[in-house]
Design an enzyme around this catalytic site. Structure first.
Site, PDB file in Angstrom:
ATOM      1  N   CYS A  51       1.172 -15.569  -6.877  1.00 25.35           N
ATOM      2  CA  CYS A  51       1.849 -16.251  -4.827  1.00 25.35           C
ATOM      3  C   CYS A  51       3.187 -15.212  -5.430  1.00 25.35           C
ATOM      4  CB  CYS A  51       2.234 -17.620  -5.359  1.00 25.35           C
ATOM      5  SG  CYS A  51       0.666 -18.383  -4.745  1.00 25.35           S
ATOM      6  N   HIS A 102       6.091 -18.075   0.950  1.00 22.70           N
ATOM      7  CA  HIS A 102       6.896 -18.812  -0.480  1.00 22.70           C
ATOM      8  C   HIS A 102       7.969 -17.861  -1.307  1.00 22.70           C
ATOM      9  CE1 HIS A 102       4.723 -20.231  -4.469  1.00 22.70           C
ATOM     10  NE2 HIS A 102       5.685 -20.404  -5.014  1.00 22.70           N
ATOM     11  N   ASP A 305      -2.366 -11.673  -1.902  1.00 21.14           N
ATOM     12  CA  ASP A 305      -1.451 -11.566  -3.009  1.00 21.14           C
ATOM     13  C   ASP A 305      -1.997 -11.129  -4.418  1.00 21.14           C
ATOM     14  OD1 ASP A 305      -2.162 -14.428  -3.217  1.00 21.14           O
ATOM     15  OD2 ASP A 305      -0.593 -15.366  -2.901  1.00 21.14           O
ATOM     16  N   HIS A 306      -3.048 -12.258  -4.343  1.00 24.63           N
ATOM     17  CA  HIS A 306      -4.058 -11.795  -6.088  1.00 24.63           C
ATOM     18  C   HIS A 306      -5.291 -13.209  -5.741  1.00 24.63           C
ATOM     19  CE1 HIS A 306      -3.388 -16.618  -6.279  1.00 24.63           C
ATOM     20  NE2 HIS A 306      -2.658 -16.305  -6.053  1.00 24.63           N
TER      21      HIS A 306
END
Length: 488
Positions: A51, A102, A305-306
């Site tokens: 993240c 985040h 993000d992934h």
């Protein structure tokens, strides 16, 4: 007036979980429509697939070595001079973020005019023994949880379902009305922004979902779509560990191991359900944009993000270099024909999260700062003939599995920095990465080619991964490079 820009970001979504890419079960009609109205990038990657570093790439347009985040570390301040929302704000945009950021400090605006925040369950701000650490106790910074308590009762909390925020194998359907789910909340707040925005300015909205990141808690209606469906089996490479003597797979938080079959199937169903739930809520937002008359003068970019390993190679979660973890969906949509892109097509060129910022600045006709390492993908969308990058370099510390990887979308080379193990995959013939070609004599030259490229990438790195001639195993990896720490 310049076009509005909407960045729709999800957390932990695999690139293959789109029905327009012929996934055998996942249904994503609204994302499919965005792709039909724009361009779908089939080889998009997260260079640092967790993240924090991934989001740094999105917000700064910088490669991991430039932004300093080559791994996951919380509580390192975000003090970047140039950010995507900051540049758009300077160019006259009304900028708003809703959902997950985040960043640190938790309420850091990072260039936005306003942030309506829900980061999910953040350990460093939830652990009660941190309550006296004023600089780290940011629990009160969340906007969703106080709202949830107001709607559902003072005792309502993020962990009421008994699910861990990092478990990819345990699930339970959402227990409250759908309108109270964090996915619905992000869209409700985004719709409210359409009402409250400054109508004299173009707007930039980052609509950022915590899901399909765990907890796997889809509303019942969406879980029911998948719970009885014949789901695809995870792919298992001939190189993967197939024993789990310590029974890692039986815990609630699993990084690798053999998970009980029924538990895994329920987790798959819930994961797919969360994606379809997000898709339907995106559809709700698009309908609202039509009602507000702004759909046709807005450019959209959808990205994660992934990814999530979801049992592939008996691995779970993220941070790994394999397709399930490092490859992400990436859709640039132009429903109003603002950018004159060639619609309903796919692009094979390899792109990365650092390309988000320059692409959206380019779409908004805003100057791209010199510190940006990424490239605008608009020329690729217009099918222009141009020189594009040959490959991307990714990495992540993960204990014994700390690694570096290179890929051009057709092949992938992986080097495990602690053991020296090498892997080479032909992604055209083996998209599941099931056969490691590193030991195949026929691929000796290809292995050497990729190894030399990595040596060149790692020259001068402070960790000492190479002497410029060979890769050196066993050097301690860092998650944060010294130049970032010196600025903090």
């Amino acid at each position: 007036m310049k076009p509005n820009v909407v960045l729709i970001m999800v957390d932990q979504m695999r690139a293959d979980c789109l029905s327009i890419l012929d996934h055998p079960v996942v249904d994503t009609p609204n994302l499919d429509q965005l792709a039909r109205q724009g361009v779908l990038f089939k080889n998009a990657f997260s260079a640092t697939p967790t993240c924090v570093p991934a989001r740094a790439a999105v917000l700064t347009g910088m490669a991991q070595t430039s932004n300093g985040r080559v791994g996951y570390v919380d509580k390192v301040p975000w003090d970047y001079e140039h950010t995507l929302p900051g540049e758009l704000a300077k160019a006259g945009y009304h900028t708003q973020a809703v959902g997950k950021m985040h960043v640190y400090p938790t309420r850091n605006l990072c260039g936005f005019h306003n942030v309506v925040l829900h980061d999910g369950y953040m350990h460093y701000s939830r652990f009660k023994h941190n309550i006296l650490e004023a600089d780290s106790f940011n629990y009160s910074g969340d906007d969703y949880l106080p709202w949830l308590k107001q709607q559902a009762g003072a005792k309502a909390d993020l962990n009421d379902l008994g699910l861990d925020c990092n478990s990819s194998t345990v699930t339970r359907p959402w227990h409250l009305p759908d309108a109270l789910h964090p996915t619905n909340w992000v869209v409700s707040e985004s719709i409210d922004f359409l009402r409250r925005r400054d109508p004299r300015k173009p707007f930039f909205l980052k609509m950022s979902f915590v899901r399909p990141h765990p907890p796997f808690d889809p509303p019942q209606a969406f879980f029911d779509m998948y719970k009885d469906v014949d789901l695809p089996e995870p792919v298992i490479g001939d190189w993967a560990e197939t024993e789990d003597d310590e029974r890692h797979g039986f815990g609630p938080v699993v990084l690798k191991g053999i998970v009980p079959k029924n538990r895994l199937k329920r987790a798959q169903a819930a994961y797919y359900a969360l994606i379809t739930h997000i898709d339907y809520q995106i559809g709700r937002f698009l309908n609202s944009m039509q009602e507000h008359g702004v759909l046709k003068n807005t450019v959209f970019l959808f990205v994660s993000d992934h990814g999530e390993m979801l049992g592939d190679h008996n691995q779970f979660s993220k941070a790994l270099p394999y397709e399930g973890s490092a490859k992400v969906p990436f859709i640039l949509s132009d429903p109003g024909n603002i950018l004159n892109v060639e619609k309903n097509r796919t692009v094979e060129d390899v792109v990365e999260l650092r390309d988000v910022m320059p692409t959206l600045l380019d779409a908004a006709q805003v100057e791209i700062p010199n510190c940006v390492d990424g490239q605008s993908v608009l020329p690729l969308c217009a099918n222009e003939k141009m020189k594009w990058r040959d490959y991307i370099h990714g990495e992540h510390p993960r204990g014994i599995e700390s690694h570096h990887y290179l890929t051009n979308g057709k092949e992938k080379y992986i080097w495990y920095s602690q053991t020296g193990e090498e892997q080479l995959f032909n992604l055209i013939e083996d998209s599941g990465e099931t056969v490691n070609l590193a030991g195949n004599i026929e691929y000796k030259n290809r292995l050497k080619y990729w190894r030399e490229l990595l040596i060149n990438e790692l020259k001068g790195r402070e960790e000492g991964y190479t002497d410029g001639v060979s890769l050196i195993k066993g050097r301690e990896p860092k998650a944060i490079l010294s130049h970032l720490m010196s600025q903090s």
